[in-house]
Every structure is written in C-alpha cells, then in structure tokens.
Write a protein that holds these residues in place. Structure first.
Motif, PDB file in Angstrom:
ATOM      1  N   THR A   5     122.925   1.561  32.336  1.00  5.34           N
ATOM      2  CA  THR A   5     123.308   1.516  33.750  1.00  5.34           C
ATOM      3  C   THR A   5     123.038   0.133  34.335  1.00  5.34           C
ATOM      4  O   THR A   5     123.891  -0.429  35.038  1.00  5.34           O
ATOM      5  N   LEU A  36     125.629  -2.247  32.939  1.00  4.17           N
ATOM      6  CA  LEU A  36     126.942  -2.048  33.563  1.00  4.17           C
ATOM      7  C   LEU A  36     126.971  -2.574  34.991  1.00  4.17           C
ATOM      8  O   LEU A  36     127.986  -3.125  35.431  1.00  4.17           O
ATOM      9  N   GLU A  37     125.898  -2.406  35.732  1.00  6.11           N
ATOM     10  CA  GLU A  37     125.852  -2.934  37.097  1.00  6.11           C
ATOM     11  C   GLU A  37     125.953  -4.457  37.080  1.00  6.11           C
ATOM     12  O   GLU A  37     126.652  -5.062  37.901  1.00  6.11           O
ATOM     13  N   LEU A  93     127.360  -6.313  34.686  1.00  7.59           N
ATOM     14  CA  LEU A  93     128.722  -6.677  34.289  1.00  7.59           C
ATOM     15  C   LEU A  93     129.723  -6.432  35.412  1.00  7.59           C
ATOM     16  O   LEU A  93     130.659  -7.218  35.602  1.00  7.59           O
ATOM     17  N   THR A  94     129.542  -5.374  36.167  1.00 10.82           N
ATOM     18  CA  THR A  94     130.445  -5.089  37.283  1.00 10.82           C
ATOM     19  C   THR A  94     130.326  -6.171  38.348  1.00 10.82           C
ATOM     20  O   THR A  94     131.328  -6.632  38.905  1.00 10.82           O
ATOM     21  N   GLY A  95     129.107  -6.591  38.635  1.00 18.25           N
ATOM     22  CA  GLY A  95     128.913  -7.673  39.608  1.00 18.25           C
ATOM     23  C   GLY A  95     129.556  -8.964  39.145  1.00 18.25           C
ATOM     24  O   GLY A  95     130.215  -9.666  39.940  1.00 18.25           O
ATOM     25  N   ARG A  96     129.416  -9.284  37.862  1.00 15.08           N
ATOM     26  CA  ARG A  96     130.046 -10.500  37.334  1.00 15.08           C
ATOM     27  C   ARG A  96     131.566 -10.405  37.393  1.00 15.08           C
ATOM     28  O   ARG A  96     132.250 -11.376  37.717  1.00 15.08           O
ATOM     29  N   ALA A  97     132.105  -9.218  37.101  1.00 16.74           N
ATOM     30  CA  ALA A  97     133.554  -9.034  37.152  1.00 16.74           C
ATOM     31  C   ALA A  97     134.072  -9.158  38.584  1.00 16.74           C
ATOM     32  O   ALA A  97     135.140  -9.740  38.819  1.00 16.74           O
ATOM     33  N   GLU A  98     133.330  -8.636  39.552  1.00 16.38           N
ATOM     34  CA  GLU A  98     133.752  -8.768  40.951  1.00 16.38           C
ATOM     35  C   GLU A  98     133.732 -10.231  41.386  1.00 16.38           C
ATOM     36  O   GLU A  98     134.645 -10.686  42.096  1.00 16.38           O
TER      37      GLU A  98
END
Length: 119
Positions: free
Chosen positions: A66, A69-70, A72-77
């Motif tokens: 988790t 993933l958080e 990676l999601t922040g980097r993708a945003e």
C-alpha cells in the motif's frame, strides 16, 4: 435365599467394577497426547499459531504494498501534471500543427472488404 442375593450383589459389584475399569482405560486413550483427541488439539493449536504468523506476514506485506502504491501514484500524478504543462506549452508555439479529428482522404488504392465500404 440370602446366599443367592449376596451372590447377585457381588456379581453386580464386580460387573460395575469391570465397567469402571474399561471406561477408565478408554478415557485414558481418548485424552492421550500422542494418539487421541489430545493429539488433535495439539495439532490444531500448532496450526493456529502457524496461521497467525502467516496472517501477520500478509498484513506486513499488504502495508508495504500500500505504501509503495501510494508513492507510485503520487509520482504518476506529478508526471501527469508535468506532461499537461508540456502539451499546453506546445500549443503556444507558433506554427504548431493541430491533429485533425478525421484522416485525410485516401489518394491511392483502397482495400474494402465489402462493395459498399469503398470511399
């Protein structure tokens, strides 16, 4: 008559004593830690301990996943925001070509599967 009653009373007491002896042996085997229900309880207790360990490991792994993933999601945003800025800055350049929603008409031979599909 008293002798017959005494004999029957002794026979009954011996029968009850034999029954108690057999019952005692059965209960001893029933609660034996190697073969009886005691063994089954010991095995189940060990399995419960193993399952608790596996559950704790799974929870740690899920927490780690988790967090990953958080991140990676922040980097993708962040990357998406930068890409949006780059695309917006490309529109501001002079002479930038726009992509038309419909393709230009074909000038050469065109393959069509059905006769009515030809352009």
């Amino acid at each position: 008559m008293e002798l017959v009653a005494d004999i029957l009373l002794v026979a009954g007491a011996l029968g009850a004593g034999l029954y108690c002896f057999v019952l005692s042996r059965r209960l001893t085997r029933f609660t034996d830690l190697e073969n009886g229900v005691g063994a089954a309880v010991a095995v189940l207790s060990a399995q419960v301990t193993d399952l608790q360990t596996a559950l704790e490991n799974a929870q740690k792994t899920a927490t780690h996943s988790t967090d990953s993933l958080e991140d990676l999601t922040g980097r993708a945003e962040d990357a998406a925001k930068r890409l949006e800025l780059m695309v917006a800055s490309l529109h501001d350049l002079p002479g930038a070509q726009t992509i038309s929603p419909t393709p230009p008409p074909a000038t050469g031979p065109v393959f069509s599967r059905h006769a009515g599909d030809a352009r």
